[in-house]
Write a protein that holds these residues in place. Structure first.
Motif, short mmCIF file in Angstrom:
data_model
loop_
_atom_site.label_atom_id
_atom_site.label_comp_id
_atom_site.label_asym_id
_atom_site.label_seq_id
_atom_site.Cartn_x
_atom_site.Cartn_y
_atom_site.Cartn_z
N VAL A 192 0.86 -1.38 -0.13
CA VAL A 192 -0.01 0.08 -0.03
C VAL A 192 0.92 1.32 0.14
O VAL A 192 1.77 1.33 0.89
N PRO A 193 0.77 2.41 -0.79
CA PRO A 193 1.60 3.44 -0.55
C PRO A 193 1.70 3.92 0.41
O PRO A 193 2.75 4.71 0.67
N LEU A 194 0.65 4.16 1.23
CA LEU A 194 0.54 4.94 2.42
C LEU A 194 1.35 3.97 3.51
O LEU A 194 1.74 4.39 4.60
N GLY A 195 1.76 2.61 3.00
CA GLY A 195 2.61 1.82 4.01
C GLY A 195 1.72 1.35 5.29
O GLY A 195 2.36 0.41 5.87
N ARG A 196 0.41 0.89 5.10
CA ARG A 196 -0.41 0.52 6.08
C ARG A 196 -1.81 0.07 5.59
O ARG A 196 -2.23 0.61 4.74
N LEU A 197 -2.37 -0.88 6.30
CA LEU A 197 -3.94 -1.17 6.00
C LEU A 197 -4.66 -0.04 6.62
O LEU A 197 -4.45 0.65 7.58
N ALA A 198 -5.86 0.25 6.30
CA ALA A 198 -6.88 1.25 6.91
C ALA A 198 -7.08 0.71 8.24
O ALA A 198 -7.23 -0.67 8.36
N THR A 199 -7.67 1.37 9.24
CA THR A 199 -8.25 1.16 10.48
C THR A 199 -9.85 1.28 10.03
O THR A 199 -10.14 2.11 9.22
N PRO A 200 -10.64 0.64 10.75
CA PRO A 200 -12.08 0.74 10.65
C PRO A 200 -12.57 2.45 11.06
O PRO A 200 -13.34 2.88 10.56
N SER A 201 -11.71 2.96 11.88
CA SER A 201 -11.80 4.52 12.25
C SER A 201 -11.44 5.18 10.92
O SER A 201 -12.18 6.36 10.86
N ASP A 202 -10.66 4.81 10.02
CA ASP A 202 -10.35 5.60 8.75
C ASP A 202 -11.57 5.50 7.95
O ASP A 202 -12.29 6.81 7.47
N VAL A 203 -12.17 4.31 7.94
CA VAL A 203 -13.58 4.24 6.99
C VAL A 203 -14.56 5.20 7.76
O VAL A 203 -15.25 5.76 7.25
N GLY A 204 -14.52 5.00 9.09
CA GLY A 204 -15.59 5.91 9.87
C GLY A 204 -15.53 7.16 9.75
O GLY A 204 -16.63 7.91 9.62
N ALA A 205 -14.51 7.78 9.60
CA ALA A 205 -14.28 9.27 9.22
C ALA A 205 -14.71 9.68 8.14
O ALA A 205 -15.45 10.84 7.85
N ALA A 206 -14.31 8.87 7.10
CA ALA A 206 -14.80 9.36 5.83
C ALA A 206 -16.35 8.97 5.54
O ALA A 206 -16.89 9.87 5.09
N ALA A 207 -17.03 8.18 6.34
CA ALA A 207 -18.54 7.95 6.29
C ALA A 207 -19.08 9.25 6.93
O ALA A 207 -19.95 9.80 6.40
#
Length: 263
Positions: A192-207
């Motif tokens: 992944v270019p950003l060097g990590r997998l997403a966290t559920p909170s990353d998806v939550g913030a976008a939602a």
């Protein structure tokens, strides 16, 4: 989101739990729908038992709500299963869960959302935009979900906004089943270019963003939440190294890309 009511389907674990908690932290009243309750209660999140594959039960659930401002269609998923390893009926159940149930919930919620001038957030996947061997029915359903959301956004405007989060790889409590132990997770993260997998909170913030007034003029959009995507395989498969590219004047976009067979 204070004073607003949000329903998150499949909101009891993994990505869904992260989404539900993000809305609760933003001040919303949050109801998480699923067949089974969470193993541990989620702060600020109410659990509502519901089988989303039962349309009459879904309609009754939404009809009983006093109001609804946002619906997040998160419920879904699939096991790893090649097409020839199962009959069509089993693959059809994957499509039902990932495409038909979001449609069922959205239609049941429509009247509430229209009155509130609210929004729908579909949780899509990068699998819907690329080949998905081992999860073909899931990828096809997610491709359909993005198209469904775009059509809803046109039909239901201007009262209801509809958008899709196109989610990449997320690190959840079940990630080891897909990627292996710590070494596997580390190896996958390096892709992944950003060097990590997403966290559920990353998806939550976008939602939360897409459902909020900050996104008041965003509808029919697909927001990529994938850490930059995936490095194209051909970059590592080719035999020309970076020094050769410098000597030939083909670094930093100086060459005519079409001469190299690129679009």
């Amino acid at each position: 989101m204070r004073g607003r009511t949000v329903v998150v389907t499949g909101g009891t674990r993994g990505v869904g739990a992260g989404i539900a908690q993000a809305f609760a932290q933003a001040g919303a009243r949050v109801l998480a729908c699923a067949r089974r309750p969470p193993e541990q209660p989620l702060d600020g999140v109410e659990f509502a038992p519901l089988d989303l594959r039962d349309p009459p039960a879904v309609r009754a659930f939404f009809a009983a709500l006093p109001r609804l401002d946002a619906l997040v269609n998160n419920a879904g998923g699939t096991p790893y299963r090649r097409l020839t390893d199962a009959d069509a009926e089993r693959h059809a159940r994957v499509v039902e869960l990932n495409l038909v149930t979001p449609l069922t919930a959205s239609l049941a919620a429509y009247d509430h959302l229209r009155r509130a001038r609210g929004s729908v957030v579909m949780i899509g996947s990068v699998s819907g935009g690329r080949p998905s061997p081992g999860s073909a029915a899931y990828g096809a359903a997610k491709a359909g979900l993005a198209n469904l959301a775009a059509s809803m956004a046109v039909e239901w405007a201007p009262e209801v906004r509809v958008n899709t989060l196109v989610v990449g790889m997320v690190r959840t409590e079940l990630s080891h089943l897909h990627y292996g132990g710590p070494d596997g997770l580390a190896a996958v993260s390096r892709t992944v270019p950003l060097g990590r997998l997403a966290t559920p909170s990353d998806v939550g913030a976008a939602a939360v963003f897409l459902a909020s007034d900050a996104a008041a003029y965003i509808s029919g959009a697909s927001l990529l939440v994938h850490g930059g995507g995936e490095r194209p395989a051909f970059l590592d498969a080719g035999t020309v190294n970076k020094e050769d590219r410098k000597e030939d004047g083909r670094e930093d976009g100086k060459e005519d890309r079409r001469q190299g067979g690129l679009g």
